[in-house]
Design an enzyme around this catalytic site. Structure first.
Site, PDB file in Angstrom:
ATOM      1  N   ASP A  99      29.928 143.254  55.154  1.00 42.67           N
ATOM      2  CA  ASP A  99      30.226 142.289  53.910  1.00 42.67           C
ATOM      3  C   ASP A  99      29.988 143.118  52.772  1.00 42.67           C
ATOM      4  OD1 ASP A  99      31.367 140.182  53.132  1.00 42.67           O
ATOM      5  OD2 ASP A  99      29.624 138.909  53.323  1.00 42.67           O
ATOM      6  N   ASN A 133      32.478 144.986  50.791  1.00 42.10           N
ATOM      7  CA  ASN A 133      33.212 146.088  50.201  1.00 42.10           C
ATOM      8  C   ASN A 133      34.123 145.700  48.894  1.00 42.10           C
ATOM      9  OD1 ASN A 133      32.889 147.355  52.558  1.00 42.10           O
ATOM     10  ND2 ASN A 133      34.729 146.795  53.501  1.00 42.10           N
ATOM     11  N   ARG A 179      39.820 146.389  45.455  1.00 43.83           N
ATOM     12  CA  ARG A 179      39.150 146.118  46.215  1.00 43.83           C
ATOM     13  C   ARG A 179      39.359 146.887  47.631  1.00 43.83           C
ATOM     14  NH1 ARG A 179      36.974 141.056  47.295  1.00 43.83           N
ATOM     15  NH2 ARG A 179      37.816 140.972  49.415  1.00 43.83           N
ATOM     16  N   GLU A 205      40.123 134.333  60.323  1.00 36.81           N
ATOM     17  CA  GLU A 205      40.075 133.813  58.988  1.00 36.81           C
ATOM     18  C   GLU A 205      40.485 134.728  58.131  1.00 36.81           C
ATOM     19  OE1 GLU A 205      36.955 133.292  60.947  1.00 36.81           O
ATOM     20  OE2 GLU A 205      37.875 131.304  61.465  1.00 36.81           O
ATOM     21  N   ASN A 206      40.288 135.902  58.265  1.00 33.38           N
ATOM     22  CA  ASN A 206      40.769 137.029  56.974  1.00 33.38           C
ATOM     23  C   ASN A 206      42.344 137.001  56.944  1.00 33.38           C
ATOM     24  OD1 ASN A 206      38.330 139.480  57.909  1.00 33.38           O
ATOM     25  ND2 ASN A 206      38.031 137.861  56.520  1.00 33.38           N
ATOM     26  N   TRP A 207      43.185 136.478  57.937  1.00 39.44           N
ATOM     27  CA  TRP A 207      44.522 136.209  57.559  1.00 39.44           C
ATOM     28  C   TRP A 207      44.745 135.507  56.392  1.00 39.44           C
ATOM     29  CZ3 TRP A 207      47.523 139.353  60.246  1.00 39.44           C
ATOM     30  CH2 TRP A 207      47.050 139.689  61.501  1.00 39.44           C
ATOM     31  N   ARG A 250      43.364 135.599  53.353  1.00 41.41           N
ATOM     32  CA  ARG A 250      43.301 136.546  52.083  1.00 41.41           C
ATOM     33  C   ARG A 250      44.653 136.959  51.494  1.00 41.41           C
ATOM     34  NH1 ARG A 250      38.151 140.574  52.441  1.00 41.41           N
ATOM     35  NH2 ARG A 250      36.668 139.087  53.169  1.00 41.41           N
TER      36      ARG A 250
END
Ligand code: FPP
Length: 242
Positions: free
Chosen positions: A22, A24, A35, A69-71, A73
């Site tokens: 976590d 980045n 990012r 869950e990162n989808w 973003r």
């Protein structure tokens, strides 16, 4: 820190380390950079940690690269990460093979871009017989859906009369998880200070020692890993006993 730190006990090293990488984005934002630069730097950190595990005799490294869950973003970031995974796999596969790394991917690979999925399947097949460090990358991984998947598969086996309900035990259950081949971590490291599991390895972390550091993932170098291992070796693991 190439050589093994003399203050660590080789006999008491974790055999399996898991990392939640976590920070980045924050690392890049703090420097006024996009990012994406933080993610690219994060890959270098991961590569060095894998090499460190090899140098110091830690058998398995599991890294949380992309959660279910990162989808959610921004599309641009999701696309960047997919391209990054493809590029890194393409660039690093020969070196991983040469170093005897056995690659696994944990998660539901079906929604990933077809070229990436094919690359991942080929990489797993190519490295399956390797005897070096086991590198387990969690991609499109979510622990709750993994547990539901396991239940569904077991229910189907019961329905097919291949199993009886009384045959279901913890060992059988774990064989239906994405980590069937890699087992439970001894140590979980989470960077950037957040005190949560974020749907990562909920079953597998039952007796894992957890180490949280404020250091952001791109800055998690060997010196920081050394501190995590010192902390791990200072713990008494009782597994519920006295
Ligand atoms: C968390 O930082 C990081 C990610 C969601 C992506 C991690 C992926 C890599 C480091 C690349 C791994 C590459 C391979 C090939 C396995 P964040 O974006 O949540 O940071 P923030 O919390 O500061 O926003």
């Amino acid at each position: 820190m190439k050589t093994f730190p003399p203050d660590l006990d080789r006999e008491k090293l974790p055999q399996h380390v898991a990392v939640i990488m976590d920070g980045n984005g924050r690392w890049a934002t703090q420097r006024g950079l996009p990012r994406a630069v933080g993610h690219r730097q994060g890959v270098d950190t991961l590569k060095d940690l894998l090499r460190c595990c090899k140098d110091w005799g830690i058998g398995t490294l599991t890294a949380y690269a992309f959660s279910t869950e990162n989808w959610h973003r921004p599309l641009e970031e999701v696309n960047f990460l997919m391209v990054l995974f493809e590029r890194v796999l393409h660039q690093e596969l020969a070196a991983l093979q040469q170093e005897g790394v056995q690659l696994h991917f944990a998660g539901d690979l079906s929604p990933l871009p077809a070229t990436l999925r094919r690359q991942m399947e080929e990489a797993m097949a190519l490295t399956a017989q390797n005897q070096g460090v086991v590198f387990n990358v969690a991609i499109n991984y979510g622990s709750r859906s993994e547990i539901v998947k396991a239940c569904r598969e077991i229910a189907q086996r019961v329905q097919a009369k291949e199993l009886r309900p009384e045959d279901i035990d913890e060992i059988l259950f774990a064989q239906h998880l994405y980590t069937a081949a890699t087992g439970d971590p001894d140590l979980l490291v989470r960077t950037s200070g957040e005190m949560r599991l974020s749907n990562f390895l909920l079953w597998q972390l039952a007796y894992t020692e957890i180490y949280v550091t404020d250091v952001l993932w791109p800055d998690f170098n060997r010196r920081e890993f050394h501190k995590a291992l010192q902390d791990f070796q200072s713990r008494q693991r009782r597994f519920g006993k006295v």
